[in-house]
Write a protein that holds these residues in place. Structure first.
Motif, PDB file in Angstrom:
ATOM      1  N   ARG A  15       0.852  -1.198   0.000  1.00 28.10           N
ATOM      2  CA  ARG A  15       0.000   0.000   0.000  1.00 28.10           C
ATOM      3  C   ARG A  15       0.880   1.237   0.000  1.00 28.10           C
ATOM      4  O   ARG A  15       2.074   1.179   0.261  1.00 28.10           O
ATOM      5  CB  ARG A  15      -0.924   0.009   1.206  1.00 28.10           C
ATOM      6  N   THR A  19      -1.271   5.705   4.088  1.00 29.23           N
ATOM      7  CA  THR A  19      -2.659   5.597   3.631  1.00 29.23           C
ATOM      8  C   THR A  19      -3.124   4.157   3.780  1.00 29.23           C
ATOM      9  O   THR A  19      -2.345   3.271   4.099  1.00 29.23           O
ATOM     10  CB  THR A  19      -2.809   5.983   2.142  1.00 29.23           C
ATOM     11  N   ARG A  20      -4.391   3.946   3.505  1.00 31.25           N
ATOM     12  CA  ARG A  20      -4.949   2.597   3.419  1.00 31.25           C
ATOM     13  C   ARG A  20      -5.240   2.268   1.957  1.00 31.25           C
ATOM     14  O   ARG A  20      -6.069   1.406   1.660  1.00 31.25           O
ATOM     15  CB  ARG A  20      -6.218   2.492   4.266  1.00 31.25           C
ATOM     16  N   VAL A  21      -4.573   2.942   1.052  1.00 33.83           N
ATOM     17  CA  VAL A  21      -4.767   2.730  -0.382  1.00 33.83           C
ATOM     18  C   VAL A  21      -3.771   1.682  -0.856  1.00 33.83           C
ATOM     19  O   VAL A  21      -2.563   1.908  -0.850  1.00 33.83           O
ATOM     20  CB  VAL A  21      -4.591   4.045  -1.172  1.00 33.83           C
ATOM     21  N   HIS A  25      -5.645  -1.475  -5.385  1.00 36.59           N
ATOM     22  CA  HIS A  25      -6.750  -0.528  -5.539  1.00 36.59           C
ATOM     23  C   HIS A  25      -6.461   0.431  -6.689  1.00 36.59           C
ATOM     24  O   HIS A  25      -7.320   0.712  -7.523  1.00 36.59           O
ATOM     25  CB  HIS A  25      -6.972   0.299  -4.263  1.00 36.59           C
ATOM     26  N   VAL A  26      -5.244   0.937  -6.696  1.00 38.63           N
ATOM     27  CA  VAL A  26      -4.831   1.878  -7.742  1.00 38.63           C
ATOM     28  C   VAL A  26      -4.833   1.177  -9.098  1.00 38.63           C
ATOM     29  O   VAL A  26      -5.389   1.685 -10.079  1.00 38.63           O
ATOM     30  CB  VAL A  26      -3.437   2.469  -7.436  1.00 38.63           C
ATOM     31  N   ARG A  29      -8.327   0.456 -10.647  1.00 42.34           N
ATOM     32  CA  ARG A  29      -8.988   1.629 -11.235  1.00 42.34           C
ATOM     33  C   ARG A  29      -8.303   2.082 -12.530  1.00 42.34           C
ATOM     34  O   ARG A  29      -8.959   2.406 -13.505  1.00 42.34           O
ATOM     35  CB  ARG A  29      -9.030   2.766 -10.227  1.00 42.34           C
ATOM     36  N   GLN A  43      -9.915  10.417  -7.185  1.00 45.96           N
ATOM     37  CA  GLN A  43     -10.857   9.491  -6.552  1.00 45.96           C
ATOM     38  C   GLN A  43     -10.363   9.011  -5.194  1.00 45.96           C
ATOM     39  O   GLN A  43     -11.139   8.893  -4.256  1.00 45.96           O
ATOM     40  CB  GLN A  43     -11.053   8.254  -7.430  1.00 45.96           C
ATOM     41  N   LEU A  44      -9.078   8.675  -5.120  1.00 42.64           N
ATOM     42  CA  LEU A  44      -8.526   8.075  -3.907  1.00 42.64           C
ATOM     43  C   LEU A  44      -7.882   9.086  -2.971  1.00 42.64           C
ATOM     44  O   LEU A  44      -7.333   8.711  -1.935  1.00 42.64           O
ATOM     45  CB  LEU A  44      -7.510   6.986  -4.283  1.00 42.64           C
ATOM     46  N   ASP A  45      -7.937  10.358  -3.340  1.00 36.69           N
ATOM     47  CA  ASP A  45      -7.363  11.443  -2.533  1.00 36.69           C
ATOM     48  C   ASP A  45      -5.883  11.208  -2.232  1.00 36.69           C
ATOM     49  O   ASP A  45      -5.437  11.289  -1.089  1.00 36.69           O
ATOM     50  CB  ASP A  45      -8.156  11.626  -1.241  1.00 36.69           C
ATOM     51  N   ILE A  46      -5.152  10.880  -3.295  1.00 34.76           N
ATOM     52  CA  ILE A  46      -3.697  10.708  -3.214  1.00 34.76           C
ATOM     53  C   ILE A  46      -3.077  11.558  -4.316  1.00 34.76           C
ATOM     54  O   ILE A  46      -3.776  12.053  -5.206  1.00 34.76           O
ATOM     55  CB  ILE A  46      -3.270   9.225  -3.343  1.00 34.76           C
TER      56      ILE A  46
END
Length: 91
Positions: A15, A19-21, A25-26, A29, A43-46
């Motif tokens: 990750r 973050t918890r992203v 996940h990336v 998308r 979208q993921l606020d990164i």
């Protein structure tokens, strides 16, 4: 900024640090969803650079990522099979 792992967060999957992203996940998308890196970042606020770093990690560790995807699909299938199912109506 870097890619990190922690067994307590996302089950230890790679990750974006702080973050918890997850990397997956990336990738999901951007690759499967066909979204632009800028849209994924929004979208993921990164940051955009974090998106590119996650994608770089994904491609540099493609076998590991595919194994994580298979493991996740297997776990989902096991959960689905063991979940309660509605009773069938008797006629």
């Amino acid at each position: 900024m870097s890619i990190t792992r922690d067994r307590e967060i996302l089950g230890g999957e790679p990750r974006i640090d702080g973050t918890r992203v997850g990397v997956r996940h990336v990738a999901t998308r951007a690759i499967e969803g066909g979204l632009s890196p800028a849209h994924v970042a929004d979208q993921l606020d990164i940051s955009l650079s974090e998106v590119y770093e996650a994608l770089s990690y994904y491609y540099a560790h493609i076998d590991e990522m595919r194994e994580l995807e298979r493991d996740n699909e297997d776990a989902f299938e096991r959960a689905r099979e063991s979940s309660l199912k509605p009773k069938e109506t008797v006629q």
